[in-house]
Structure formats: structure tokens, C-alpha cells
Design a protein around this motif. Structure first.
Motif, mmCIF file in Angstrom:
data_model
loop_
_atom_site.group_PDB
_atom_site.id
_atom_site.type_symbol
_atom_site.label_atom_id
_atom_site.label_comp_id
_atom_site.label_asym_id
_atom_site.label_seq_id
_atom_site.Cartn_x
_atom_site.Cartn_y
_atom_site.Cartn_z
ATOM 1 N N ARG A 285 0.831 -1.203 0.000
ATOM 2 C CA ARG A 285 0.000 0.000 0.000
ATOM 3 C C ARG A 285 0.869 1.258 0.000
ATOM 4 N NH1 ARG A 285 -2.116 2.959 4.332
ATOM 5 N NH2 ARG A 285 -3.998 4.143 3.849
ATOM 6 N N ALA A 286 1.897 1.271 0.840
ATOM 7 C CA ALA A 286 2.783 2.436 0.933
ATOM 8 C C ALA A 286 3.441 2.729 -0.409
ATOM 9 C CB ALA A 286 3.848 2.193 1.996
ATOM 10 N N LEU A 287 3.880 1.698 -1.090
ATOM 11 C CA LEU A 287 4.575 1.902 -2.358
ATOM 12 C C LEU A 287 3.660 2.476 -3.435
ATOM 13 C CD1 LEU A 287 6.859 -1.258 -2.476
ATOM 14 C CD2 LEU A 287 7.542 1.115 -2.037
ATOM 15 N N THR A 288 2.357 2.206 -3.358
ATOM 16 C CA THR A 288 1.439 2.803 -4.337
ATOM 17 C C THR A 288 1.281 4.302 -4.105
ATOM 18 O OG1 THR A 288 -0.550 2.397 -2.987
ATOM 19 C CG2 THR A 288 0.141 0.638 -4.500
ATOM 20 N N TYR A 289 1.480 4.751 -2.875
ATOM 21 C CA TYR A 289 1.333 6.177 -2.550
ATOM 22 C C TYR A 289 2.632 6.970 -2.713
ATOM 23 C CZ TYR A 289 -3.350 5.635 -0.526
ATOM 24 O OH TYR A 289 -4.695 5.415 -0.340
ATOM 25 N N TRP A 290 3.781 6.288 -2.736
ATOM 26 C CA TRP A 290 5.046 7.005 -2.646
ATOM 27 C C TRP A 290 5.302 7.997 -3.791
ATOM 28 C CZ3 TRP A 290 6.049 5.901 2.136
ATOM 29 C CH2 TRP A 290 7.166 6.490 2.739
ATOM 30 N N PRO A 291 4.980 7.661 -5.047
ATOM 31 C CA PRO A 291 5.208 8.661 -6.109
ATOM 32 C C PRO A 291 4.434 9.963 -5.886
ATOM 33 C CG PRO A 291 4.881 6.498 -7.059
ATOM 34 C CD PRO A 291 4.530 6.371 -5.612
ATOM 35 N N LYS A 292 3.175 9.860 -5.454
ATOM 36 C CA LYS A 292 2.384 11.066 -5.176
ATOM 37 C C LYS A 292 2.934 11.812 -3.974
ATOM 38 C CE LYS A 292 -2.284 12.822 -4.381
ATOM 39 N NZ LYS A 292 -1.878 13.708 -3.274
ATOM 40 N N LEU A 293 3.351 11.066 -2.932
ATOM 41 C CA LEU A 293 3.922 11.709 -1.757
ATOM 42 C C LEU A 293 5.172 12.492 -2.144
ATOM 43 C CD1 LEU A 293 4.002 12.126 1.322
ATOM 44 C CD2 LEU A 293 5.334 10.003 1.482
ATOM 45 N N TRP A 294 6.000 11.901 -2.969
ATOM 46 C CA TRP A 294 7.215 12.567 -3.446
ATOM 47 C C TRP A 294 6.856 13.879 -4.152
ATOM 48 C CZ3 TRP A 294 12.026 9.915 -2.915
ATOM 49 C CH2 TRP A 294 13.135 10.571 -3.473
ATOM 50 N N TYR A 295 5.854 13.809 -5.019
ATOM 51 C CA TYR A 295 5.397 15.002 -5.749
ATOM 52 C C TYR A 295 4.855 16.058 -4.784
ATOM 53 C CZ TYR A 295 2.299 17.944 -8.566
ATOM 54 O OH TYR A 295 1.658 19.012 -9.130
ATOM 55 N N ASP A 296 4.035 15.639 -3.824
ATOM 56 C CA ASP A 296 3.443 16.576 -2.869
ATOM 57 C C ASP A 296 4.514 17.262 -2.017
ATOM 58 O OD1 ASP A 296 0.924 15.968 -3.763
ATOM 59 O OD2 ASP A 296 0.464 14.568 -2.129
#
Length: 292
Positions: free
Chosen positions: A274-285
Motif C-alpha cells: 500500500r505504501a509503495l502505491t502512494y510514494w510517487p504522489k507523496l514525493w510530488y506533494d
């Protein structure tokens, strides 16, 4: 407490017990070292004089290695999925960190500073060296992703050019269950075993690492509801890109006895995916917040 008249009600965890003495119940923890117990008592003495509402008092014991506190019936740890718990736990941390204005923490025995960057670099290297052990549970692509995010974030952190802030007391382990809703309905900090000296921003980052999974890694939501986070230097937000929870938990998991490991992995594997699916967006944010 007179150890001869006290008796164990239950073993909560290894080296942690619920004791009964006369008509009262007590939380009893044996510290790994006497020096740790002495440090914890020293912290409680200082906070007890100036900020007693932050902590649970320590009960005197003849055993120097024991930390004894009144048992909190019906107590429970904070739940970072709840807005109230996020607000109150951050408020508690801010109050703790602000004690440097009244307490010379550098003079308290047993408290030292350490490099968070160095600790994270070592954690990255340990994860990388043991990557083959994770292949039974994660795909090669998932392991590569974790290492990629870890490596790139460490490079960014090493380039930080952030002015030093005041050194203060850091709790050292801001996991949800160390914020305890006590019997009187107040939230307090417990378990100062890992307490050390450092900059408050470093602990806010670690707290955010714990909070973000509970809010679907929605950084904008957390900053919108917690204006107190404006005190955090935005240039340190790159530290949120480091997958600290994933590296720490996997390194912990592979050293567990098999039976405990299987139970823990039922939580850790889906948490990781689950965390890995969110990481690209988190990086962008994070990049967007830094540039504001």
C-alpha cells in the motif's frame, strides 16, 4: 514499592509487568540497562517540576533498573487515524520540545545527540545487504523501489542547507502507543527509554512518518488541519521521502522468531504494498510544499 509484598498480576510483554501492591496496580518495566533507567528518572524529575501534565509520575523503587508507574485502567494509545489524536499528540510534542526554554537538557546525565542522517544511511545499507531475505515476501521490483526511494532521499538530505535550531529533548520513539490516553482522559507521553537530544524538527518528521500511513499519505490534509506544523522548516520535508517505516519494520521482521514473524508479516506485507502505491504522489506533494 516493597518488592517482597508486591506480586505480578500479568506479564504484559517481556520485561514489562502489571503488579499489584496493597490495593493498587502498577506498571513495572525493567530497563535494558541501569543507565537507561537513570536517564528516564532524570527526565521525569525535570519534567515533573515544570511540565508534570506531559508525563505519568514515576513511583520510587528499590531496584534501580525498574521504572514503576501507577497502572492506568482503561487507558489506550493514540490512534493517528483520528484527527483529535493527531492534534493532541502534536501539541504534546511541541510542549515537550519547548521545555528547552526552561530546562538545560544538555546538562542532564545520559542525554546525547546523534546524527539522524547517519542512522538512516546505516539502515539503508543494512536493508540492501539483506535484500535477498525479503524476496520470500516481496517482489524484486518492490525491493528495488524501496531501495531507490531510500537512496535518492538520502542524497537529498545530505544536500540540506538548513540553519541549526535550538537543541532540546526529543522523546525518541513517537509511535502511537507511546502517546497514552490515561484514566483521567488526558494524553501523556510514556516510555522515554530512547530519549536523546536534537532539533525538534527531526522529531516532527519522525512523527509525520508515523501519521501519514493513517491518513493515506495525504500531506496536504495533515498540514491543513495542523497549522502548528508551520514551525517545521520546509527544507527538511525531503526527509519524508525516506521510507523509514518500511526499512525499519522489514529489518525488525526478518529477525523475529518464525511464529511471531508470520503474524507480523500478515500486517507488514500489505502495509508495504500500500505504501509503495502512494510514494510517487507523496514525493510530488513534498516537492510542491517545499517550493511554496
Amino acid at each position: 514499592m516493597d518488592g517482597e509484598k508486591a506480586y505480578i498480576v500479568e506479564e504484559v510483554k517481556p520485561n514489562i509487568w502489571k503488579y499489584k501492591y496493597q490495593s493498587n496496580n502498577y506498571f513495572v518495566k525493567r530497563a535494558k540497562q541501569v543507565e537507561i533507567a537513570e536517564k528516564v528518572r532524570a527526565i521525569h524529575r525535570q519534567l515533573g517540576r515544570l511540565e508534570p501534565s506531559l508525563i505519568l509520575p514515576i513511583v520510587q523503587s528499590d531496584d534501580e533498573q525498574l521504572i514503576v508507574q501507577v497502572w492506568q485502567e482503561g487507558s489506550h494509545g493514540a490512534n493517528f487515524a483520528h484527527k483529535k489524536d493527531r492534534k493532541e499528540s502534536l501539541k504534546l510534542l511541541i510542549a515537550l520540545h519547548d521545555t528547552h526554554k526552561k530546562i538545560a537538557w544538555q546538562r542532564v546525565p545520559g542525554l546525547h545527540t546523534y546524527s539522524q542522517l547517519l542512522k538512516w544511511q546505516m539502515r539503508h545499507m543494512r536493508f540492501k545487504s539483506r535484500r535477498n531475505e525479503f524476496r520470500a515476501f516481496l517482489t524484486k521490483e518492490e525491493i528495488d523501489q524501496i531501495l531507490h526511494y531510500s537512496d535518492k532521499s538520502l542524497q537529498l538530505i545530505a544536500l540540506e542547507d538548513v540553519p541549526e535550531k535550538d537543541i532540546t529533548l526529543l522523546h525518541g520513539d513517537v509511535v502511537h502507543h507511546n502517546f497514552l490516553w490515561c484514566s483521567d482522559g488526558q494524553l501523556r507521553l510514556i516510555d522515554f527509554d530512547l530519549a536523546h537530544l536534537g532539533e525538534a524538527d527531526d522529531e516532527y518528521i519522525l512523527w509525520l512518518h508515523r501519521v501519514l500511513p493513517a491518513v493515506d499519505y495525504d500531506l496536504a490534509k495533515v498540514f491543513a488541519e495542523l497549522p502548528e506544523l508551520k514551525r517545521l522548516d520546509k527544507r527538511k520535508l525531503h526527509r519524508l521521502k525516506y521510507p523509514n517505516e518500511l526499512l525499519r519494520e522489514w529489518l525488525f521482521a526478518v529477525d523475529l522468531p518464525l511464529e511471531q514473524q508470520l503474524v507480523f508479516l500478515d500486517y507488514l506485507v500489505p502495509f508495504t504494498k500500500r505504501a509503495l502505491t502512494y510514494w510517487p504522489k507523496l514525493w510530488y506533494d513534498i516537492d510542491r510544499f517545499v517550493k511554496k
